[in-house]
Design an enzyme around this catalytic site. Structure first.
Site, PDB file in Angstrom:
ATOM      1  N   ASP A  35      45.408  44.726  40.112  1.00 58.24           N
ATOM      2  CA  ASP A  35      44.371  44.091  39.295  1.00 58.24           C
ATOM      3  C   ASP A  35      44.465  44.666  37.889  1.00 58.24           C
ATOM      4  OD1 ASP A  35      42.093  42.810  38.328  1.00 58.24           O
ATOM      5  OD2 ASP A  35      40.750  44.376  39.082  1.00 58.24           O
ATOM      6  N   GLY A  69      43.221  45.050  34.411  1.00 58.41           N
ATOM      7  CA  GLY A  69      42.045  44.881  33.564  1.00 58.41           C
ATOM      8  C   GLY A  69      42.335  45.307  32.144  1.00 58.41           C
ATOM      9  N   ASN A  70      41.337  45.171  31.280  1.00 55.41           N
ATOM     10  CA  ASN A  70      41.536  45.500  29.866  1.00 55.41           C
ATOM     11  C   ASN A  70      41.751  46.990  29.634  1.00 55.41           C
ATOM     12  OD1 ASN A  70      41.128  42.897  28.317  1.00 55.41           O
ATOM     13  ND2 ASN A  70      39.285  42.911  29.574  1.00 55.41           N
ATOM     14  N   ASN A 128      41.991  49.437  32.585  1.00 57.98           N
ATOM     15  CA  ASN A 128      42.697  50.064  33.703  1.00 57.98           C
ATOM     16  C   ASN A 128      43.401  49.029  34.572  1.00 57.98           C
ATOM     17  OD1 ASN A 128      41.825  53.017  33.594  1.00 57.98           O
ATOM     18  ND2 ASN A 128      39.836  51.991  33.600  1.00 57.98           N
ATOM     19  N   ASP A 140      40.183  37.655  37.668  1.00 55.83           N
ATOM     20  CA  ASP A 140      39.348  38.647  38.346  1.00 55.83           C
ATOM     21  C   ASP A 140      38.082  38.023  38.928  1.00 55.83           C
ATOM     22  OD1 ASP A 140      38.558  38.140  35.699  1.00 55.83           O
ATOM     23  OD2 ASP A 140      37.665  40.124  35.436  1.00 55.83           O
ATOM     24  N   ASP A 191      30.613  42.427  38.316  1.00 56.43           N
ATOM     25  CA  ASP A 191      31.797  43.280  38.180  1.00 56.43           C
ATOM     26  C   ASP A 191      31.651  44.058  36.883  1.00 56.43           C
ATOM     27  OD1 ASP A 191      34.245  44.504  38.119  1.00 56.43           O
ATOM     28  OD2 ASP A 191      35.427  42.684  38.362  1.00 56.43           O
ATOM     29  N   THR A 203      35.336  47.064  31.716  1.00 62.98           N
ATOM     30  CA  THR A 203      35.277  47.041  30.255  1.00 62.98           C
ATOM     31  C   THR A 203      34.190  46.074  29.804  1.00 62.98           C
ATOM     32  OG1 THR A 203      37.634  47.527  30.145  1.00 62.98           O
ATOM     33  CG2 THR A 203      36.600  46.655  28.155  1.00 62.98           C
ATOM     34  N   THR A 260      17.489  63.804  22.489  1.00 61.05           N
ATOM     35  CA  THR A 260      18.390  62.746  22.030  1.00 61.05           C
ATOM     36  C   THR A 260      19.341  62.282  23.123  1.00 61.05           C
ATOM     37  OG1 THR A 260      18.302  63.576  19.759  1.00 61.05           O
ATOM     38  CG2 THR A 260      20.148  62.142  20.315  1.00 61.05           C
TER      39      THR A 260
END
Length: 258
Positions: free
Chosen positions: A6, A8-9, A11, A109, A129, A132, A184
């Site tokens: 698979d 992805g952007n 991984n 995907d 899902d 990214t 913060t």
């Protein structure tokens, strides 16, 4: 063993599945500059780490949202295993009824996730899902893919906040203690993580209002395990959803090919 990939952007998730059991799942960084030989070495190293013999690979299947990496990995798999990988896209039978304006533009995907969810759960469903980008897919009560939403991912939001605000520090995806941060870092963690959880709760509620009925919600992706526990809506977390969807598509298409 079936090799699933698979792309992805950020991984590439590599899975090894034998008789529906996931033997291993590993991640490589997506790198469009790598050659097929480099990816071939990466795959070989992963299989060595997980003590899997290359000769065990009977076939492979790839889903990709990064076209420039797809060809390199196709070639790498062929070099390493001698097998030609199926690719999720035009020409691959999915059995999924896609009711969009342009079904051909549906991300690989998203198709894989929907196929896997339909195999294990009864529609209607909402599939989340979180990688990214965060994607939400809706399957209606007839089992048709009718659309969804694409949202900037949690890490994109976190990076934008820390990169563009000089006085705000970086942070890890640790679970916030409270919605009201007293410093913060806690305030940022609350805003990013609880904000993402509230977004999912709200989007699901609005989508179900449009549908007119409730859905089973399934979540996957590397970020989901951090956010799902913060959601008020009940969700089923399945880290192997896309691996299982790829295996399902491989088996259906190898039958047709045979």
């Amino acid at each position: 063993m079936i090799l699933t990939v698979d792309i992805g952007n950020s991984n590439i998730v590599i899975g090894g599945v034998r008789e529906d059991a996931v033997l291993f799942e590993a991640r490589l960084r997506t790198d469009a500059t790598k050659t097929s030989d480099e990816y071939c070495l990466d795959l070989k190293s992963l299989m060595d780490v997980y003590q899997v013999d290359v000769a065990e690979v009977e076939g492979a299947i790839i889903a990709s949202v990064v076209p420039q990496v797809l060809n390199s990995l196709q070639t790498a798999i062929k070099k390493l295993t001698g097998k030609t990988a199926f690719v999720v896209g035009p020409g691959l039978k999915t059995g999924l009824n896609i009711l969009l304006e342009n079904p051909g533009q549906t991300g690989a995907d998203l198709v894989v996730g929907a196929v896997a969810a339909l195999r294990e759960h009864k529609p209607p469903m909402t599939i989340i899902d979180m990688g990214t980008a965060t994607t939400i897919s809706v399957i209606d009560k007839n089992g048709a893919y009718i659309g969804g939403a694409i949202i900037p991912g949690v890490k994109i939001s976190m990076d934008a906040l820390t990169d563009r605000t000089a006085l705000l520090p970086g942070l890890q995806l640790d679970q916030p203690k409270k919605a009201i941060g007293r410093n913060t870092v806690d305030a940022m963690r609350s805003g990013i993580m609880m904000g993402a959880a509230c977004m999912l709760d709200g989007m699901i509620e609005r989508m179900e209002e449009e549908l007119g009925y409730q859905t089973t919600v399934i979540a996957t992706g590397g970020i989901a395990k951090f956010i799902v526990p913060l959601c008020q809506r009940e969700m089923i977390y399945d880290k192997d959803l896309l691996v299982k969807g790829l295996v399902t598509l491989y088996k259906e298409n190898i039958k047709r090919k045979g």
